[in-house]
Design a protein around this motif. Sequence first.
Motif, mmCIF file in Angstrom:
data_model
loop_
_atom_site.group_PDB
_atom_site.id
_atom_site.type_symbol
_atom_site.label_atom_id
_atom_site.label_comp_id
_atom_site.label_asym_id
_atom_site.label_seq_id
_atom_site.Cartn_x
_atom_site.Cartn_y
_atom_site.Cartn_z
ATOM 1 N N GLU A 112 -25.324 6.014 -47.514
ATOM 2 C CA GLU A 112 -25.659 6.142 -46.094
ATOM 3 C C GLU A 112 -26.840 5.243 -45.731
ATOM 4 N N GLY A 113 -27.903 5.323 -46.521
ATOM 5 C CA GLY A 113 -29.073 4.498 -46.231
ATOM 6 C C GLY A 113 -28.797 3.017 -46.412
ATOM 7 N N ASN A 114 -28.062 2.671 -47.449
ATOM 8 C CA ASN A 114 -27.757 1.261 -47.700
ATOM 9 C C ASN A 114 -26.923 0.658 -46.573
ATOM 10 N N LEU A 115 -25.917 1.386 -46.105
ATOM 11 C CA LEU A 115 -25.068 0.863 -45.034
ATOM 12 C C LEU A 115 -25.830 0.776 -43.710
ATOM 13 N N LYS A 116 -26.717 1.745 -43.441
ATOM 14 C CA LYS A 116 -27.534 1.674 -42.232
ATOM 15 C C LYS A 116 -28.425 0.437 -42.257
ATOM 16 N N ASP A 117 -29.039 0.193 -43.415
ATOM 17 C CA ASP A 117 -29.915 -0.974 -43.544
ATOM 18 C C ASP A 117 -29.120 -2.271 -43.408
ATOM 19 N N LEU A 118 -27.951 -2.342 -44.053
ATOM 20 C CA LEU A 118 -27.111 -3.537 -43.964
ATOM 21 C C LEU A 118 -26.652 -3.769 -42.537
ATOM 22 N N HIS A 119 -26.235 -2.705 -41.856
ATOM 23 C CA HIS A 119 -25.780 -2.820 -40.467
ATOM 24 C C HIS A 119 -26.909 -3.323 -39.573
ATOM 25 N N GLY A 120 -28.117 -2.806 -39.791
ATOM 26 C CA GLY A 120 -29.249 -3.252 -38.985
ATOM 27 C C GLY A 120 -29.570 -4.714 -39.204
ATOM 28 N N ARG A 121 -29.561 -5.167 -40.460
ATOM 29 C CA ARG A 121 -29.847 -6.576 -40.743
ATOM 30 C C ARG A 121 -28.783 -7.494 -40.156
ATOM 31 N N LEU A 122 -27.532 -7.051 -40.198
ATOM 32 C CA LEU A 122 -26.462 -7.864 -39.611
ATOM 33 C C LEU A 122 -26.677 -8.082 -38.123
ATOM 34 N N HIS A 123 -26.985 -7.024 -37.411
ATOM 35 C CA HIS A 123 -27.067 -7.120 -35.951
ATOM 36 C C HIS A 123 -28.433 -7.605 -35.472
ATOM 37 N N ARG A 124 -29.427 -7.687 -36.369
ATOM 38 C CA ARG A 124 -30.698 -8.339 -36.033
ATOM 39 C C ARG A 124 -30.683 -9.806 -36.453
ATOM 40 N N GLN A 125 -29.553 -10.250 -37.003
ATOM 41 C CA GLN A 125 -29.415 -11.607 -37.528
ATOM 42 C C GLN A 125 -30.394 -11.857 -38.674
ATOM 43 N N ALA A 126 -30.721 -10.774 -39.423
ATOM 44 C CA ALA A 126 -31.621 -10.894 -40.563
ATOM 45 C C ALA A 126 -30.869 -10.896 -41.888
ATOM 46 N N TYR A 127 -29.569 -10.801 -41.855
ATOM 47 C CA TYR A 127 -28.757 -10.790 -43.076
ATOM 48 C C TYR A 127 -28.719 -12.176 -43.689
ATOM 49 N N ARG A 128 -28.915 -12.248 -45.002
ATOM 50 C CA ARG A 128 -28.885 -13.524 -45.724
ATOM 51 C C ARG A 128 -27.843 -13.444 -46.838
ATOM 52 N N ALA A 129 -26.993 -14.440 -46.889
ATOM 53 C CA ALA A 129 -25.964 -14.485 -47.934
ATOM 54 C C ALA A 129 -26.576 -14.990 -49.233
ATOM 55 N N LEU A 130 -26.238 -14.344 -50.340
ATOM 56 C CA LEU A 130 -26.728 -14.756 -51.652
ATOM 57 C C LEU A 130 -25.731 -15.715 -52.303
ATOM 58 N N PRO A 131 -26.186 -16.587 -53.173
ATOM 59 C CA PRO A 131 -25.246 -17.471 -53.877
ATOM 60 C C PRO A 131 -24.319 -16.663 -54.783
ATOM 61 N N SER A 132 -23.135 -17.159 -54.975
ATOM 62 C CA SER A 132 -22.185 -16.484 -55.860
ATOM 63 C C SER A 132 -22.509 -16.798 -57.310
ATOM 64 N N ARG A 133 -22.161 -15.881 -58.185
ATOM 65 C CA ARG A 133 -22.364 -16.097 -59.624
ATOM 66 C C ARG A 133 -21.128 -16.765 -60.201
#
Length: 510
Positions: A112-133
């Motif tokens: 619940e907390g992880n998805l709330k945080d992810l959703h907030g970062r997405l809609h604040r345009q604060a989400y950053r994609a990590l490089p693939s392994r």
Amino acid sequence: MMYEWEKSDSPIVATKLANKPGELGAESVERRGGAKGNTDWSRTRRTQSRISVSQRLGRVRQAARQRKKERFTALFHLIDIDLLETAFFWLKRRAAAGVDGVTWHDYEQDLEGNLKDLHGRLHRQAYRALPSRRRYIPKADGKLRPLGIAALEDKIVQRALVAVLNAVYETDFLGFSYGFRPQRSQHDALDALATGVARTNVNWILDADISRFFDTVNHDWLIRFVEHRIGDQRVIRLIRKWLKAGAMEDGVIEPTDEGTPQGSVISPLLANIYLHYVFDLWANQWRKRHAEGNVVIVRYADDIVVGFDKLRDAKRFKRAMQQRLESFGLSVHPEKTRLVEFGRFAARNRANRGLGKPETFNFLGFTHISGRARDGNFMLMRKTRSDRLRAALQKVKDELRRRWHQSIPEQGEWLRRVVQGYFNYHAVPTNFRAIRAYRAHVIDLWRRALLRRSQKDKTTWAKALRLTKQWIPLARILHPWPVVRFDAKHPRQEPGARIAHAGIRAGGVQ
């Protein structure tokens, strides 16, 4: 949910009318793994969430179907907590972790907390994609195929966006495109090809393979193709982030100026979008405007098979296809692309010219053969590719070596799953000899592995056969004849994928 369709100087766009601006689209998600009393509630909550997601995507799908030449300018809001939760449970539980080292079960601990945080970062345009392994897996020919394993949150967001974009593009993709599409499998593509060969005039087969397709996709062209239907710049920025995230190998991040990593959740959809505009639309128009005879097309990702009844059409199409692909930064594989004489008249025509048996071609793990039924009539025969069979047996041999110290029931249970899984794909009509040979080799490998565990082991053939009877499934055909299954799945004609001159489909109902 309502959509307003406006006309301006630019192409017609779709704009969502928000019911309550500023509010979250759904209440927060209950974390899993709580007390017993919450178990049923959590399951009900997830079910209601998926129904809600399905309804909203259904409205997008309906709008896309009705207005095929218009752009969606408001899609990003659909990526809400409900959809992110649904995407999370779509992922494989035991998949390898990316560069973040976070596994599915780690993330679930505070879902619940992880998805709330992810959703907030997405809609604040604060989400950053990590490089693939970057990871390499062996291919059947002995070479290595590079895979890109994305971080878990990247997988979640990509899976959510795939669900949204599928609602748009599934109404656009043509019927002969089968790779990585909802409710379409490799066997659907095999059935469509077999039906086209059996019921129409097919005398020549163009077996085409695009060379290093996933590594050479042009990012600029890909974004331009996506923008034909998607006008929401937040969605475009997300895609750009994943394309430019790079790949990490041995602790070093390598930039990615072209290509889309195999193994990522969104790569198959982006590949289909690219080939939809580069190949599918062009090939469909070519056979309508330039073909003199029958043309059957089946595409699964970057593997393409085209059937012709006239050699002239086949040669012209091959030249035109090479030119078309080169104009978008792609090329056909020189060794894997062949034009072969195939079909009901191939054996007779080659005999008249003093040649040998008709050539074969490979598609989706099977070698396709111009054979004869017991009554002497033509019959398309399919058998497992020899190199794939050897590779599958080698994997069993290597894994048995790692499992030498397991008990016989543990080994037997594992082998049961492996053999049954192999049969589930390869047990098609006309392939009984190959699956029987696979089973016999697996039994022999198991017997040899048991003998090598100890010098005192006395695993005789009699004991091995008893173990076989207990653990190894019998070899039997599990799939119906392809024409029968094709007719059962697609009783109606599909205009977008009609096989010329025949009135049957090369694909299912959209």
